[in-house]
Design a protein around this motif. Structure first.
Motif, PDB file in Angstrom:
ATOM      1  N   ARG A   6      13.449 -35.379  12.056  1.00 36.63           N
ATOM      2  CA  ARG A   6      14.756 -34.878  11.649  1.00 36.63           C
ATOM      3  C   ARG A   6      15.546 -34.486  12.887  1.00 36.63           C
ATOM      4  NH1 ARG A   6      15.174 -29.343  12.012  1.00 36.63           N
ATOM      5  NH2 ARG A   6      13.221 -28.175  12.151  1.00 36.63           N
ATOM      6  N   ASP A   7      16.848 -34.325  12.682  1.00 35.10           N
ATOM      7  CA  ASP A   7      17.704 -33.858  13.770  1.00 35.10           C
ATOM      8  C   ASP A   7      17.473 -32.370  13.995  1.00 35.10           C
ATOM      9  OD1 ASP A   7      18.783 -36.390  13.992  1.00 35.10           O
ATOM     10  OD2 ASP A   7      20.514 -35.932  12.732  1.00 35.10           O
ATOM     11  N   GLY A   8      17.587 -31.945  15.239  1.00 40.80           N
ATOM     12  CA  GLY A   8      17.429 -30.537  15.570  1.00 40.80           C
ATOM     13  C   GLY A   8      18.686 -29.749  15.243  1.00 40.80           C
ATOM     14  N   VAL A   9      18.482 -28.481  14.912  1.00 38.75           N
ATOM     15  CA  VAL A   9      19.581 -27.545  14.641  1.00 38.75           C
ATOM     16  C   VAL A   9      19.332 -26.272  15.457  1.00 38.75           C
ATOM     17  CG1 VAL A   9      20.061 -28.467  12.334  1.00 38.75           C
ATOM     18  CG2 VAL A   9      18.433 -26.586  12.599  1.00 38.75           C
ATOM     19  N   ALA A  11      18.738 -23.293  14.743  1.00 31.42           N
ATOM     20  CA  ALA A  11      17.611 -22.468  14.296  1.00 31.42           C
ATOM     21  C   ALA A  11      16.266 -22.961  14.848  1.00 31.42           C
ATOM     22  CB  ALA A  11      17.555 -22.428  12.768  1.00 31.42           C
ATOM     23  N   ASP A  12      16.235 -24.156  15.419  1.00 31.91           N
ATOM     24  CA  ASP A  12      14.999 -24.708  15.996  1.00 31.91           C
ATOM     25  C   ASP A  12      14.765 -24.282  17.440  1.00 31.91           C
ATOM     26  OD1 ASP A  12      14.254 -26.322  13.711  1.00 31.91           O
ATOM     27  OD2 ASP A  12      15.858 -27.717  14.287  1.00 31.91           O
ATOM     28  N   ALA A  13      15.683 -23.546  18.040  1.00 32.70           N
ATOM     29  CA  ALA A  13      15.619 -23.258  19.480  1.00 32.70           C
ATOM     30  C   ALA A  13      14.303 -22.609  19.900  1.00 32.70           C
ATOM     31  CB  ALA A  13      16.801 -22.385  19.899  1.00 32.70           C
ATOM     32  N   GLU A  14      13.839 -21.616  19.179  1.00 34.77           N
ATOM     33  CA  GLU A  14      12.581 -20.936  19.549  1.00 34.77           C
ATOM     34  C   GLU A  14      11.405 -21.899  19.491  1.00 34.77           C
ATOM     35  OE1 GLU A  14      11.803 -17.814  20.584  1.00 34.77           O
ATOM     36  OE2 GLU A  14      13.818 -16.959  20.471  1.00 34.77           O
ATOM     37  N   ALA A  15      11.325 -22.698  18.424  1.00 36.82           N
ATOM     38  CA  ALA A  15      10.212 -23.645  18.271  1.00 36.82           C
ATOM     39  C   ALA A  15      10.262 -24.731  19.340  1.00 36.82           C
ATOM     40  CB  ALA A  15      10.225 -24.267  16.874  1.00 36.82           C
ATOM     41  N   VAL A  16      11.470 -25.222  19.650  1.00 38.99           N
ATOM     42  CA  VAL A  16      11.602 -26.246  20.689  1.00 38.99           C
ATOM     43  C   VAL A  16      11.167 -25.671  22.031  1.00 38.99           C
ATOM     44  CG1 VAL A  16      13.244 -27.678  21.971  1.00 38.99           C
ATOM     45  CG2 VAL A  16      13.372 -27.569  19.477  1.00 38.99           C
ATOM     46  N   HIS A  17      11.619 -24.467  22.338  1.00 38.31           N
ATOM     47  CA  HIS A  17      11.223 -23.842  23.608  1.00 38.31           C
ATOM     48  C   HIS A  17       9.703 -23.658  23.679  1.00 38.31           C
ATOM     49  CE1 HIS A  17      10.796 -21.128  26.963  1.00 38.31           C
ATOM     50  NE2 HIS A  17      10.208 -20.268  26.167  1.00 38.31           N
ATOM     51  N   ALA A  18       9.095 -23.138  22.635  1.00 39.42           N
ATOM     52  CA  ALA A  18       7.645 -22.898  22.644  1.00 39.42           C
ATOM     53  C   ALA A  18       6.873 -24.201  22.807  1.00 39.42           C
ATOM     54  CB  ALA A  18       7.221 -22.180  21.364  1.00 39.42           C
ATOM     55  N   MET A  19       7.286 -25.252  22.091  1.00 37.30           N
ATOM     56  CA  MET A  19       6.599 -26.538  22.198  1.00 37.30           C
ATOM     57  C   MET A  19       6.802 -27.148  23.574  1.00 37.30           C
ATOM     58  SD  MET A  19       7.160 -30.244  21.044  1.00 37.30           S
ATOM     59  CE  MET A  19       6.997 -30.579  22.776  1.00 37.30           C
ATOM     60  N   TYR A  20       8.033 -27.058  24.089  1.00 35.70           N
ATOM     61  CA  TYR A  20       8.331 -27.571  25.425  1.00 35.70           C
ATOM     62  C   TYR A  20       7.495 -26.852  26.480  1.00 35.70           C
ATOM     63  CZ  TYR A  20      10.770 -28.406  29.779  1.00 35.70           C
ATOM     64  OH  TYR A  20      11.064 -28.725  31.079  1.00 35.70           O
ATOM     65  N   ARG A  21       7.442 -25.544  26.396  1.00 34.11           N
ATOM     66  CA  ARG A  21       6.671 -24.765  27.372  1.00 34.11           C
ATOM     67  C   ARG A  21       5.197 -25.174  27.346  1.00 34.11           C
ATOM     68  NH1 ARG A  21       7.350 -19.505  29.847  1.00 34.11           N
ATOM     69  NH2 ARG A  21       5.327 -18.848  30.617  1.00 34.11           N
ATOM     70  N   PHE A  49      18.204 -23.783  24.945  1.00 27.01           N
ATOM     71  CA  PHE A  49      18.020 -24.774  23.879  1.00 27.01           C
ATOM     72  C   PHE A  49      18.997 -24.527  22.734  1.00 27.01           C
ATOM     73  CE2 PHE A  49      13.739 -25.636  25.744  1.00 27.01           C
ATOM     74  CZ  PHE A  49      13.894 -27.011  25.897  1.00 27.01           C
ATOM     75  N   ALA A  50      19.242 -23.279  22.377  1.00 26.59           N
ATOM     76  CA  ALA A  50      20.189 -22.978  21.291  1.00 26.59           C
ATOM     77  C   ALA A  50      21.587 -23.486  21.639  1.00 26.59           C
ATOM     78  CB  ALA A  50      20.208 -21.479  21.001  1.00 26.59           C
ATOM     79  N   ALA A  51      22.012 -23.268  22.871  1.00 28.70           N
ATOM     80  CA  ALA A  51      23.335 -23.738  23.291  1.00 28.70           C
ATOM     81  C   ALA A  51      23.423 -25.257  23.208  1.00 28.70           C
ATOM     82  CB  ALA A  51      23.638 -23.252  24.708  1.00 28.70           C
ATOM     83  N   GLN A  52      22.362 -25.939  23.631  1.00 28.12           N
ATOM     84  CA  GLN A  52      22.372 -27.400  23.561  1.00 28.12           C
ATOM     85  C   GLN A  52      22.298 -27.887  22.122  1.00 28.12           C
ATOM     86  OE1 GLN A  52      19.150 -28.273  26.229  1.00 28.12           O
ATOM     87  NE2 GLN A  52      20.482 -28.290  28.002  1.00 28.12           N
ATOM     88  N   LEU A  53      21.473 -27.262  21.309  1.00 27.82           N
ATOM     89  CA  LEU A  53      21.377 -27.660  19.905  1.00 27.82           C
ATOM     90  C   LEU A  53      22.707 -27.478  19.172  1.00 27.82           C
ATOM     91  CD1 LEU A  53      17.836 -26.225  19.306  1.00 27.82           C
ATOM     92  CD2 LEU A  53      18.486 -28.574  18.690  1.00 27.82           C
ATOM     93  N   ALA A  54      23.525 -26.550  19.632  1.00 27.53           N
ATOM     94  CA  ALA A  54      24.843 -26.317  19.031  1.00 27.53           C
ATOM     95  C   ALA A  54      25.900 -27.290  19.554  1.00 27.53           C
ATOM     96  CB  ALA A  54      25.288 -24.878  19.299  1.00 27.53           C
ATOM     97  N   TYR A  58      24.506 -33.023  22.966  1.00 30.76           N
ATOM     98  CA  TYR A  58      23.060 -32.973  23.172  1.00 30.76           C
ATOM     99  C   TYR A  58      22.333 -33.211  21.844  1.00 30.76           C
ATOM    100  CZ  TYR A  58      24.051 -30.934  27.712  1.00 30.76           C
ATOM    101  OH  TYR A  58      24.513 -30.723  28.980  1.00 30.76           O
ATOM    102  N   PRO A  59      22.271 -34.452  21.387  1.00 29.54           N
ATOM    103  CA  PRO A  59      21.520 -34.692  20.149  1.00 29.54           C
ATOM    104  C   PRO A  59      20.014 -34.544  20.380  1.00 29.54           C
ATOM    105  CG  PRO A  59      22.265 -36.770  21.079  1.00 29.54           C
ATOM    106  CD  PRO A  59      22.868 -35.673  21.925  1.00 29.54           C
ATOM    107  N   PHE A  60      19.354 -33.933  19.420  1.00 25.77           N
ATOM    108  CA  PHE A  60      17.901 -33.737  19.441  1.00 25.77           C
ATOM    109  C   PHE A  60      17.295 -34.459  18.240  1.00 25.77           C
ATOM    110  CE2 PHE A  60      19.051 -30.196  22.052  1.00 25.77           C
ATOM    111  CZ  PHE A  60      17.925 -29.667  22.652  1.00 25.77           C
ATOM    112  N   ARG A  61      16.116 -35.008  18.434  1.00 27.36           N
ATOM    113  CA  ARG A  61      15.311 -35.531  17.326  1.00 27.36           C
ATOM    114  C   ARG A  61      13.964 -34.844  17.407  1.00 27.36           C
ATOM    115  NH1 ARG A  61      16.621 -37.611  12.546  1.00 27.36           N
ATOM    116  NH2 ARG A  61      15.099 -39.111  11.827  1.00 27.36           N
ATOM    117  N   LEU A  62      13.555 -34.232  16.293  1.00 32.90           N
ATOM    118  CA  LEU A  62      12.301 -33.485  16.245  1.00 32.90           C
ATOM    119  C   LEU A  62      11.267 -34.241  15.447  1.00 32.90           C
ATOM    120  CD1 LEU A  62      13.686 -29.907  15.451  1.00 32.90           C
ATOM    121  CD2 LEU A  62      13.567 -31.093  17.650  1.00 32.90           C
ATOM    122  N   ALA A  63      10.030 -34.136  15.874  1.00 31.23           N
ATOM    123  CA  ALA A  63       8.873 -34.689  15.164  1.00 31.23           C
ATOM    124  C   ALA A  63       8.011 -33.521  14.718  1.00 31.23           C
ATOM    125  CB  ALA A  63       8.074 -35.616  16.084  1.00 31.23           C
TER     126      ALA A  63
END
Length: 170
Positions: A6-9, A11-21, A49-54, A58-63
């Protein structure tokens, strides 16, 4: 492994950061002092990440597997050391997976999305950087048709990584 995309939003910023880290640490953590690692990761925090997701640039695709993030791809405007010379170019800013998702096809699905999204945005070239000491990633991008154009220093804190700047003509 059943994976949904799905596309990132925002609200995904914390999860994206944690997974990226977690992923960045697993791949590269041994290369850096704790200070350099934290200096770099702090620039890639949840607020960034929140700023980019907004930002639609900066389109994001999440798995996700069972609702947990296992990978993501992020495109963005040009920032790497190349001259687009009026061409419409876009960058694959990040494509990261957790170790459990590697070799499962998730990276290929994210790359399919990346190419389709880049083309949909009118890009004629897709650029990325890859660490010279990451042969798995370099082989992956080579299989997709990226060519290594030049080497440059990518800074992680005050540590200079030897990176390749890569291009794919779309």
């Amino acid at each position: 492994m059943t994976v949904t995309y799905r596309d990132g939003v925002v609200a995904d910023a914390e999860a994206v950061h944690a997974m990226y880290r977690e992923s960045f640490d697993a791949i590269f953590g041994h290369l850096y002092s704790p200070e350099n690692f934290e200096a770099y990761i702090s620039t890639q925090g949840p607020d960034a990440f929140a700023a980019q997701l907004a930002d639609p640039a900066y389109p994001f695709r999440l798995a996700e597997q069972d609702g947990a993030l296992v990978g993501f791809a992020k495109l963005g405007p040009p920032s790497l050391p190349y001259d687009p010379s009026g061409r419409i170019c876009i960058e694959l800013r990040q494509l990261y997976l957790l170790d459990a998702a590697k070799g499962t096809g998730v990276a290929n699905t994210l790359m399919d999305w990346t190419l389709a999204e880049a083309r949909a945005r009118g890009a004629v070239e897709l650029w990325l950087s890859v660490f010279s000491g990451n042969p798995r990633a370099r082989r992956f991008y080579e299989r997709w048709g990226f060519e290594e154009i030049l080497r440059f220093d990518f800074m992680v804190g005050d540590h200079a990584d030897d990176e390749y700047l890569c291009r794919l003509v779309l």
